[in-house]
Design an enzyme around this catalytic site. Structure first.
Site, PDB file in Angstrom:
ATOM      1  CB  THR A  54     156.569   2.093 -53.127  1.00  0.00           C
ATOM      2  OG1 THR A  54     157.703   2.956 -52.995  1.00  0.00           O
ATOM      3  CG2 THR A  54     157.000   0.798 -53.810  1.00  0.00           C
ATOM      4  CG  HIS A  55     154.983   4.989 -49.760  1.00  0.00           C
ATOM      5  ND1 HIS A  55     154.462   4.931 -48.490  1.00  0.00           N
ATOM      6  CD2 HIS A  55     155.995   4.080 -49.792  1.00  0.00           C
ATOM      7  CE1 HIS A  55     155.121   4.037 -47.778  1.00  0.00           C
ATOM      8  NE2 HIS A  55     156.058   3.507 -48.548  1.00  0.00           N
ATOM      9  CB  THR A  97     109.525 -22.655 -42.117  1.00  0.00           C
ATOM     10  OG1 THR A  97     110.435 -23.013 -41.082  1.00  0.00           O
ATOM     11  CG2 THR A  97     108.343 -23.597 -42.111  1.00  0.00           C
ATOM     12  CB  SER A 103     131.417  12.660 -71.459  1.00  0.00           C
ATOM     13  OG  SER A 103     130.793  13.880 -71.096  1.00  0.00           O
ATOM     14  CB  SER A 104     125.832  13.024 -71.789  1.00  0.00           C
ATOM     15  OG  SER A 104     125.986  13.796 -70.599  1.00  0.00           O
ATOM     16  CE  LYS A 136     136.016  12.678 -69.050  1.00  0.00           C
ATOM     17  NZ  LYS A 136     135.937  11.424 -68.300  1.00  0.00           N
ATOM     18  CD  GLU A 154     134.437   4.525 -64.395  1.00  0.00           C
ATOM     19  OE1 GLU A 154     135.141   5.547 -64.465  1.00  0.00           O
ATOM     20  OE2 GLU A 154     133.401   4.357 -65.081  1.00  0.00           O
ATOM     21  CB  THR A 177     112.651 -25.885 -42.484  1.00  0.00           C
ATOM     22  OG1 THR A 177     111.357 -26.015 -43.058  1.00  0.00           O
ATOM     23  CG2 THR A 177     113.320 -24.626 -43.025  1.00  0.00           C
TER      24      THR A 177
END
Length: 468
Positions: free
Chosen positions: A185-186, A99, A321-322, A327, A334, A139
């Site tokens: 597989t697995h 509302t 990487s810092s 890298k 991600e 509403t």
């Protein structure tokens, strides 16, 4: 004074003099200082489109005069042109059913219209947020209708983003069509496939995701977003609407949105149940799970470069990487994971809200609308980037693929029809015991000729028609 005084059924409230919103919005600002996040812009835009359609329908049916109709339509057009965005100030967490947002929209439209007619803001005797902008509405029927419109339009864009991703996956499947590799597989060695087949499977999963979205945005017997309850007003009975209002307003909405909107087959159900939103959340959650699976496969296949699988390389788009020079991390995969985690969380929110309706109305619509629109947004915004910067730039490490393919004991499975299961098992055990390729032992034992071996291990024989 920097304020004007406005009245509602509860009394008088000061409203900033320059504001186009009014007394009920001012109350909501005081009552719900929750997240600092305003309602999704697509939701507000859809609400304004709905108000424009309702004004046109009310005028066509003879219950709203031309002067007020034109002023309301003009105000809606001004907002849709990009003006007054700062006037829609309601927090996403607000009064049940929405509302507060409905009245925020009504008040802004009313005050823009009043100014265009030469009146002062807040002169609601001349043009009222409730009596004129909200005419033939509640509403309870406008918020779900608006949500369905906003989501339907947003999902069209998400389908476009998924189409883009599928195209990128298909291109890679063709590029890698004959690159043999060890299957797994697995997470253990399995019979070989081609790298192209893996990407073809990813593309097929994306295609099914698109098909699921089309079911929720198209006609059918199941839940669909194009079915809207506008015209049901407060409890689905259509009280306070003129004859033929539902069909008239939906005709105007179709023209304004380009959507094939349909009136709810049962307007009472259209207000009580939010199953279409819950179903949409479920589809988005299923898509998110598939995208997580694909992103994690890509992270696994590109792991290394020296101590992982390293069968493919993802484009290096920023330092990883810092502290570790050189890298490069799978940052886009991600990010996709994190986006999909949020979609999954939003799906749970919608599920909880869907079951929380009681009797004639589900009042949890604001949180459902905003979380669903967020889910669609973050997916449709990122997937084209993921396709372009991650998928399109993937390269295959042919040497590593060949090494794994040649050394997987699972090649022994291909020998079953040629030398029998027991003989093949002995070859595989010897290969594992001595750390040698299965092919070397087969040739050494004279079980097959080189010509037979080449034919058996050809990409087309292993991959079948899918490699073509």
């Amino acid at each position: 004074m920097n304020y004007r005084i406005e009245k509602d059924s509860l009394g008088s409230v000061p409203v900033p003099r320059d504001a186009y919103f009014g007394v009920q919005t001012a109350r909501a600002l005081s009552n719900f200082p929750v997240s600092g996040e305003r309602n999704h812009p697509s939701l507000i835009r859809a609400y304004v489109v709905l108000k424009k359609a309702c004004a046109a329908a009310n005028h066509e049916l003879g219950v709203l005069d031309r002067r007020r109709t034109d002023a309301i339509v003009h105000a809606c057009d001004r907002i849709l042109a990009g003006n007054y965005a700062d006037q829609f100030v309601i927090d996403r967490y607000q009064a049940g059913a929405g509302t507060s947002l409905n009245m925020n929209v009504n008040e802004v439209i009313a005050n823009i219209a009043l100014v265009s007619l030469g009146h002062r803001k807040g002169d609601y005797a001349s043009l009222s947020p409730n009596d004129h902008v909200n005419m033939s509405q509640s509403t309870n029927d406008t918020f779900p209708t608006t949500t369905h419109i906003a989501l339907s339009l947003a999902i069209k864009q998400l389908i476009g983003a998924l189409d883009h991703l599928e195209v990128s996956m298909r291109k890679k499947s063709r590029e890698f069509a004959l690159l043999l590799k060890a299957g797994r597989t697995h997470l253990q060695d399995a019979v070989p496939v081609t790298l192209g087949q893996e990407f073809s499977a990813y593309a097929s999963s994306v295609r099914k995701s698109i098909a699921m979205l089309r079911t929720i945005t198209g006609p059918g017997d199941g839940p669909t977003l194009i079915e809207v309850p506008i015209g049901g007003t407060a409890t689905g009975t259509g009280i306070n609407t003129p004859l033929r209002y539902r069909t008239t307003v939906i005709r105007h909405l179709r023209a304004l949105t380009g959507l094939r909107l349909l009136a709810s087959r049962d307007p009472r159900e259209g207000l009580q149940s939010r199953i279409a939103l819950s179903h949409t959340a479920g589809i988005l959650n299923a898509i998110a799970m598939e995208l997580i699976r694909i992103a994690n496969d890509l992270r696994l296949l590109s792991s290394g470069p020296s101590t992982g699988l390293a069968e493919i390389s993802l484009p290096a788009i920023q330092p990883g990487s810092s502290i570790m020079p050189g890298k490069a991390n799978p940052v886009l995969a991600e990010a996709l994971d994190m986006i999909c985690f949020r979609v999954a969380g939003n799906s749970l929110t919608v599920s909880m809200a869907e079951q929380a309706g009681q009797l004639e109305l589900n009042v949890m619509m604001p949180v459902m609308a905003n979380t669903l629109l967020e889910s669609v947004d973050i997916l449709k915004n990122f997937l084209p980037v993921f396709a372009k910067k991650a998928i399109d730039g993937i390269t295959a490490n042919r040497e590593r693929l060949g090494y794994y393919f040649s050394n997987t004991p699972a090649l022994g499975t291909l020998l079953n029809p040629v030398i029998g299961y027991l003989n093949a098992a002995e070859v595989v055990k010897q290969a594992i015991r001595e750390g040698r390729p299965v092919t070397d032992i087969i040739l050494e034992k004279g079980l097959m000729t080189r010509v037979q071996m080449k034919r058996l291990l050809s990409p087309r024989n292993i991959a079948g028609t899918h490699a073509r």
